[in-house]
Motif scaffolding. Structure first.
Motif, PDB file in Angstrom:
ATOM      1  N   GLY A  56       0.811  -1.210   0.000  1.00 58.85           N
ATOM      2  CA  GLY A  56       0.000   0.000   0.000  1.00 58.85           C
ATOM      3  C   GLY A  56       0.841   1.256   0.000  1.00 58.85           C
ATOM      4  N   ALA A  57       1.892   1.269   0.817  1.00 63.08           N
ATOM      5  CA  ALA A  57       2.782   2.433   0.881  1.00 63.08           C
ATOM      6  C   ALA A  57       3.469   2.663  -0.461  1.00 63.08           C
ATOM      7  CB  ALA A  57       3.820   2.246   1.988  1.00 63.08           C
ATOM      8  N   ILE A  58       3.892   1.599  -1.105  1.00 61.21           N
ATOM      9  CA  ILE A  58       4.565   1.727  -2.409  1.00 61.21           C
ATOM     10  C   ILE A  58       3.611   2.323  -3.440  1.00 61.21           C
ATOM     11  CG2 ILE A  58       5.526   0.423  -4.347  1.00 61.21           C
ATOM     12  CD1 ILE A  58       6.728  -1.491  -2.192  1.00 61.21           C
ATOM     13  N   VAL A  59       2.410   1.776  -3.527  1.00 60.96           N
ATOM     14  CA  VAL A  59       1.438   2.241  -4.518  1.00 60.96           C
ATOM     15  C   VAL A  59       1.014   3.682  -4.198  1.00 60.96           C
ATOM     16  CG1 VAL A  59      -0.880   1.885  -5.472  1.00 60.96           C
ATOM     17  CG2 VAL A  59       0.618  -0.081  -5.040  1.00 60.96           C
ATOM     18  N   TYR A  60       0.686   3.948  -2.940  1.00 57.30           N
ATOM     19  CA  TYR A  60       0.245   5.284  -2.544  1.00 57.30           C
ATOM     20  C   TYR A  60       1.334   6.312  -2.841  1.00 57.30           C
ATOM     21  CZ  TYR A  60      -1.728   9.046   0.241  1.00 57.30           C
ATOM     22  OH  TYR A  60      -2.233  10.244   0.640  1.00 57.30           O
ATOM     23  N   ASN A  61       2.553   6.019  -2.435  1.00 58.28           N
ATOM     24  CA  ASN A  61       3.657   6.961  -2.634  1.00 58.28           C
ATOM     25  C   ASN A  61       3.951   7.196  -4.112  1.00 58.28           C
ATOM     26  OD1 ASN A  61       3.882   7.246   0.117  1.00 58.28           O
ATOM     27  ND2 ASN A  61       5.633   5.862   0.306  1.00 58.28           N
ATOM     28  N   ALA A  62       3.762   6.163  -4.928  1.00 52.69           N
ATOM     29  CA  ALA A  62       4.009   6.314  -6.366  1.00 52.69           C
ATOM     30  C   ALA A  62       3.110   7.384  -6.983  1.00 52.69           C
ATOM     31  CB  ALA A  62       3.806   4.977  -7.084  1.00 52.69           C
ATOM     32  N   PHE A  63       1.923   7.559  -6.405  1.00 57.67           N
ATOM     33  CA  PHE A  63       0.983   8.552  -6.923  1.00 57.67           C
ATOM     34  C   PHE A  63       1.024   9.874  -6.163  1.00 57.67           C
ATOM     35  CE2 PHE A  63      -0.620   4.710  -8.791  1.00 57.67           C
ATOM     36  CZ  PHE A  63      -1.063   5.127 -10.033  1.00 57.67           C
ATOM     37  N   HIS A  64       1.908   9.962  -5.171  1.00 58.89           N
ATOM     38  CA  HIS A  64       1.975  11.167  -4.350  1.00 58.89           C
ATOM     39  C   HIS A  64       3.372  11.786  -4.306  1.00 58.89           C
ATOM     40  CE1 HIS A  64      -1.954   9.702  -3.103  1.00 58.89           C
ATOM     41  NE2 HIS A  64      -2.191  10.942  -2.705  1.00 58.89           N
ATOM     42  N   ILE A  65       4.115  11.610  -5.388  1.00 49.84           N
ATOM     43  CA  ILE A  65       5.402  12.297  -5.534  1.00 49.84           C
ATOM     44  C   ILE A  65       5.303  13.207  -6.755  1.00 49.84           C
ATOM     45  CG2 ILE A  65       6.793  10.542  -4.356  1.00 49.84           C
ATOM     46  CD1 ILE A  65       7.598   9.467  -7.117  1.00 49.84           C
ATOM     47  N   LEU A  66       6.031  14.300  -6.721  1.00 50.84           N
ATOM     48  CA  LEU A  66       5.921  15.308  -7.778  1.00 50.84           C
ATOM     49  C   LEU A  66       6.590  14.916  -9.093  1.00 50.84           C
ATOM     50  CD1 LEU A  66       6.458  18.563  -5.710  1.00 50.84           C
ATOM     51  CD2 LEU A  66       4.345  17.768  -6.781  1.00 50.84           C
ATOM     52  N   VAL A  67       7.346  13.831  -9.086  1.00 56.97           N
ATOM     53  CA  VAL A  67       8.064  13.425 -10.297  1.00 56.97           C
ATOM     54  C   VAL A  67       7.100  13.184 -11.463  1.00 56.97           C
ATOM     55  CG1 VAL A  67       9.490  11.603 -11.315  1.00 56.97           C
ATOM     56  CG2 VAL A  67      10.004  12.475  -9.027  1.00 56.97           C
ATOM     57  N   TRP A  68       6.035  12.438 -11.226  1.00 55.07           N
ATOM     58  CA  TRP A  68       5.129  12.054 -12.318  1.00 55.07           C
ATOM     59  C   TRP A  68       4.349  13.240 -12.877  1.00 55.07           C
ATOM     60  CZ3 TRP A  68       7.638   8.290 -13.699  1.00 55.07           C
ATOM     61  CH2 TRP A  68       8.071   7.303 -12.820  1.00 55.07           C
ATOM     62  N   PRO A  69       3.746  14.102 -12.047  1.00 56.13           N
ATOM     63  CA  PRO A  69       3.090  15.255 -12.660  1.00 56.13           C
ATOM     64  C   PRO A  69       4.074  16.189 -13.363  1.00 56.13           C
ATOM     65  CG  PRO A  69       2.888  15.331 -10.261  1.00 56.13           C
ATOM     66  CD  PRO A  69       3.476  14.015 -10.616  1.00 56.13           C
ATOM     67  N   ALA A  70       5.306  16.266 -12.880  1.00 55.52           N
ATOM     68  CA  ALA A  70       6.309  17.096 -13.563  1.00 55.52           C
ATOM     69  C   ALA A  70       6.621  16.523 -14.946  1.00 55.52           C
ATOM     70  CB  ALA A  70       7.585  17.195 -12.727  1.00 55.52           C
ATOM     71  N   ILE A  71       6.781  15.207 -15.023  1.00 59.15           N
ATOM     72  CA  ILE A  71       7.036  14.560 -16.314  1.00 59.15           C
ATOM     73  C   ILE A  71       5.834  14.737 -17.242  1.00 59.15           C
ATOM     74  CG2 ILE A  71       7.319  12.309 -17.445  1.00 59.15           C
ATOM     75  CD1 ILE A  71       9.123  11.523 -15.049  1.00 59.15           C
ATOM     76  N   LEU A  72       4.636  14.572 -16.692  1.00 61.53           N
ATOM     77  CA  LEU A  72       3.423  14.756 -17.495  1.00 61.53           C
ATOM     78  C   LEU A  72       3.331  16.188 -18.008  1.00 61.53           C
ATOM     79  CD1 LEU A  72       0.761  13.664 -18.620  1.00 61.53           C
ATOM     80  CD2 LEU A  72      -0.288  14.234 -16.408  1.00 61.53           C
ATOM     81  N   PHE A  73       3.659  17.157 -17.153  1.00 59.32           N
ATOM     82  CA  PHE A  73       3.619  18.558 -17.570  1.00 59.32           C
ATOM     83  C   PHE A  73       4.616  18.815 -18.704  1.00 59.32           C
ATOM     84  CE2 PHE A  73       4.689  23.033 -17.467  1.00 59.32           C
ATOM     85  CZ  PHE A  73       3.442  23.622 -17.458  1.00 59.32           C
ATOM     86  N   LEU A  74       5.825  18.306 -18.547  1.00 59.32           N
ATOM     87  CA  LEU A  74       6.839  18.489 -19.589  1.00 59.32           C
ATOM     88  C   LEU A  74       6.435  17.809 -20.895  1.00 59.32           C
ATOM     89  CD1 LEU A  74      10.084  18.119 -17.449  1.00 59.32           C
ATOM     90  CD2 LEU A  74       9.127  20.224 -18.434  1.00 59.32           C
ATOM     91  N   ALA A  75       5.830  16.631 -20.779  1.00 58.04           N
ATOM     92  CA  ALA A  75       5.336  15.947 -21.975  1.00 58.04           C
ATOM     93  C   ALA A  75       4.234  16.769 -22.640  1.00 58.04           C
ATOM     94  CB  ALA A  75       4.820  14.558 -21.616  1.00 58.04           C
ATOM     95  N   GLY A  76       3.382  17.383 -21.823  1.00 54.24           N
ATOM     96  CA  GLY A  76       2.336  18.246 -22.355  1.00 54.24           C
ATOM     97  C   GLY A  76       2.903  19.466 -23.053  1.00 54.24           C
ATOM     98  N   LEU A  77       3.959  20.023 -22.480  1.00 52.70           N
ATOM     99  CA  LEU A  77       4.626  21.148 -23.138  1.00 52.70           C
ATOM    100  C   LEU A  77       5.199  20.719 -24.482  1.00 52.70           C
ATOM    101  CD1 LEU A  77       6.735  23.062 -20.433  1.00 52.70           C
ATOM    102  CD2 LEU A  77       4.903  23.976 -21.862  1.00 52.70           C
ATOM    103  N   TYR A  78       5.864  19.578 -24.479  1.00 56.91           N
ATOM    104  CA  TYR A  78       6.517  19.071 -25.693  1.00 56.91           C
ATOM    105  C   TYR A  78       5.502  18.789 -26.795  1.00 56.91           C
ATOM    106  CZ  TYR A  78       9.407  16.208 -28.750  1.00 56.91           C
ATOM    107  OH  TYR A  78      10.067  15.698 -29.839  1.00 56.91           O
TER     108      TYR A  78
END
Length: 123
Positions: A56-78
């Motif tokens: 649970g901690a692994i899955v929860y933390n995977a969705f609660h770190i800023l890395v993924w939205p930052a990558i998504l934002f950069l992909a959106g910019l690109y």
């Protein structure tokens, strides 16, 4: 500086990130309907706790770190995808809201044990 002051400053800092994420979302012309629909979506990761506290901690933390939205934002910019950048802003707002309220990344010992301390009574 005592721990209460540091805790206050951290919460204030994350409240500023929340405000910036919402401002960015509005700048991207995001709809309030999409915002309301997705603001709590990362918390679906709590379902990982059905497999136990460590998983649970692994899955929860995977969705609660800023890395993924930052990558998504950069992909959106690109790709010039306003939708991807809007979702990234909402995701960032969710994470910032959690931190501003004192909810941190989960430890494998249980849902209430976070990197910011214990959630709930006895905190």
């Amino acid at each position: 500086m005592n721990s209460r002051t540091v805790d206050f400053l951290l919460r204030l800092e994350w409240a500023a990130v929340l405000a910036a994420a919402i401002a960015g979302y509005l700048f991207l012309d995001g709809s309030w309907q999409l915002f309301v629909l997705l603001i709590l979506a990362p918390d679906l990761a709590m379902l990982g706790y059905l497999a136990g506290p460590a998983a649970g901690a692994i899955v929860y933390n995977a969705f609660h770190i800023l890395v993924w939205p930052a990558i998504l934002f950069l992909a959106g910019l690109y790709t010039e995808s306003a939708f991807a950048m809007q979702v990234a802003a909402i995701w960032t707002a969710h994470i910032a809201m959690d931190r501003a309220l004192g909810y941190g990344l989960k430890l494998s010992t249980g849902f209430t044990d976070t990197h910011l301390g214990r959630i709930g009574r006895g905190r």
